[in-house]
Design a protein around this motif. Structure first.
Motif, short mmCIF file in Angstrom:
data_model
loop_
_atom_site.label_atom_id
_atom_site.label_comp_id
_atom_site.label_asym_id
_atom_site.label_seq_id
_atom_site.Cartn_x
_atom_site.Cartn_y
_atom_site.Cartn_z
N PRO A 170 3.48 -13.27 -0.48
CA PRO A 170 4.14 -12.95 -0.90
C PRO A 170 5.27 -11.90 -2.15
CG PRO A 170 4.87 -14.75 0.32
CD PRO A 170 3.83 -13.87 -0.20
N MET A 171 4.06 -12.14 -3.26
CA MET A 171 4.39 -11.92 -4.95
C MET A 171 3.41 -10.17 -4.49
SD MET A 171 4.07 -15.06 -7.27
CE MET A 171 4.56 -14.36 -8.33
N GLY A 172 3.26 -10.13 -4.04
CA GLY A 172 2.70 -8.49 -3.69
C GLY A 172 0.71 -8.23 -2.97
N LEU A 173 -0.03 -9.13 -3.65
CA LEU A 173 -1.13 -9.69 -3.86
C LEU A 173 -1.18 -9.13 -2.28
CD1 LEU A 173 -0.86 -10.56 -6.74
CD2 LEU A 173 -3.16 -12.16 -5.43
N ILE A 174 -2.02 -8.22 -1.12
CA ILE A 174 -2.99 -7.96 -0.08
C ILE A 174 -4.12 -8.46 0.01
CG2 ILE A 174 -3.25 -5.66 0.74
CD1 ILE A 174 -2.08 -4.36 -1.39
N PHE A 175 -4.03 -9.83 1.46
CA PHE A 175 -5.57 -10.39 1.49
C PHE A 175 -5.00 -9.10 3.19
CE2 PHE A 175 -2.84 -13.17 -1.30
CZ PHE A 175 -4.57 -13.48 -2.09
N ASP A 176 -5.28 -8.49 3.52
CA ASP A 176 -4.60 -7.33 4.88
C ASP A 176 -5.82 -6.47 4.31
OD1 ASP A 176 -5.18 -6.10 7.34
OD2 ASP A 176 -2.69 -6.34 7.26
N ALA A 177 -6.62 -6.39 4.95
CA ALA A 177 -8.49 -4.99 4.54
C ALA A 177 -7.45 -3.93 5.15
CB ALA A 177 -9.11 -5.75 5.76
#
Length: 393
Positions: free
Chosen positions: A295-302
């Motif tokens: 939710p803070m903006g880090l992207i874990f979706d490839a």
């Protein structure tokens, strides 16, 4: 033709006067950051800069709009991020980020540490241009395609290929000799050079350097392609722990998010794809990290479109940029226009009508700073609008 001016790459002690204020570049050999170093970068960005940490294509970081250069040097020095005042700009070492944790490849992390230590210990190598790039690839082929000036690539049991000017030279060296070979090549570049910033600028630089080093190339030559995708998402380590690969929107990490990363108290690896890897997590901790940091903006979706787009600094950071390129690129991603079929070879396309697909780089002028290597769609600002040009990507 030799360069007529000295290399002007910024560092911590030599700041670049950008349009929006002084900019520092902090070298992070192998991209390896301790929690304490991540916290120091967050504090520097928050207290002395614009509140963001920029990730670079060499696994380093930049801090913008700096207000106190002396305080910055003191803060980063105390965290071990400025181990030398003479050699700070030459510590450009990219290494396979997952080495020693994931995959049946040799662990090259000790080679990174040894190379950095011995670079710092050689007074002559302080004269290397700040653009010279070293790479150490554990054999998975993720960093050798970045066209290093001087690099090694694992090719078998206890054997590495020597890479010069981005090409396999045919020279093979044992693991125990890799650091000596890399340093000898760096010394040789200084001996042969007449002001060049990169080895490929020196006429037959690789061939002359091999001859100077006294090596005999073998018949094998490997081709190195640029890594297609950064490591993103849940990554099972060989030791049963978990690593999390995280994308960063346009490579800009807010200081507050960096503080949360430091609080995890695990090593963080910066990658040359402007992403990071949080390592050595238990499964429960990894799940909690995703719940907090996504939710803070880090992207874990490839599959995220943010992972396929890069951009230069643009306005207000660059005086040559014709527009706020990052705002326009962000608007295109958020409106879904970076996954459309796209326009090719178009001139004077308004910002709000640009549609693209695949890997792409947005530039505020024709210099196209920060453009990744390989096939890519270029979205370039002109006085009349955006020019969209596909190069097979």
């Amino acid at each position: 033709m030799p360069r007529t001016t000295a290399d002007s790459c910024p560092g911590v002690l030599r700041l670049h006067q950008a349009a929006d204020g002084p900019l520092a570049r902090v070298r992070v050999p192998g991209g390896q950051l301790t929690p304490e170093q991540m916290q120091a970068l967050a504090e520097a960005a928050h207290r002395l800069g614009d509140g963001n940490i920029e990730l670079t294509s060499r696994g380093n970081v930049q801090l913008r709009r700096l207000r106190d250069a002396e305080a910055l040097a003191g803060l980063l020095g105390a965290a071990g991020l400025l181990p030398s005042r003479t050699h700070e700009r030459v510590r450009n070492i990219i290494a396979s980020p997952l080495s020693g944790r994931i995959g049946p490849h040799p662990d090259i992390r000790p080679l990174v540490s040894a190379l950095d230590t011995r670079l710092l210990g050689s007074p002559r190598l302080a004269d290397l241009p700040g653009r010279v790039l070293f790479t150490i690839d554990d054999g998975r082929g993720d960093v050798s395609g970045l066209r290093p000036d001087i690099g090694v690539h694992a090719v078998g049991n206890d054997l590495f290929a020597l890479i010069l000017a981005g090409q396999d030279t045919g020279v093979r060296v044992a693991t125990a000799d890799t650091v000596d070979t890399l340093l000898a090549a760096a010394h040789g570049f200084l001996e042969l050079g007449t002001g060049q910033w990169r080895l490929h600028e020196l006429g037959d630089g690789a061939g002359r350097l091999i001859a100077l080093l006294g090596h005999t190339p073998g018949p094998e030559r490997r081709e190195f392609a640029e890594a297609a995708e950064p490591p993103i998402g849940w990554l099972d380590q060989d030791d049963g722990l978990v690593a999390l690969g995280a994308g960063i929107r346009l490579g800009s990490l807010p200081a507050r998010t960096a503080e949360f990363l430091a609080a995890i108290e695990r090593p963080v690896l910066l990658t040359p794809w402007r992403s990071l890897v949080i390592t050595d997590l238990g499964e429960g901790a990894a799940e909690q990290v995703v719940r907090v940091l996504a939710p803070m903006g880090l992207i874990f979706d490839a599959t995220s479109p943010w992972l396929r787009i890069t951009a230069c600094a643009g306005q207000p950071g660059c005086a040559k940029s014709l527009t706020d390129i990052r705002a326009d690129a962000s608007a295109a991603v958020e409106s879904g226009r970076t996954t459309a079929a796209g326009t090719t070879e178009a001139n004077a396309v308004p910002a709000d009508t640009v549609s693209t697909s695949g890997r792409q780089h947005w530039s505020g002028c024709d210099r196209r700073c920060g453009r990744p290597a390989g096939q890519i769609t270029e979205v370039t600002a002109t006085p009349e609008g955006y020019r969209v040009t596909s190069h097979g990507g």
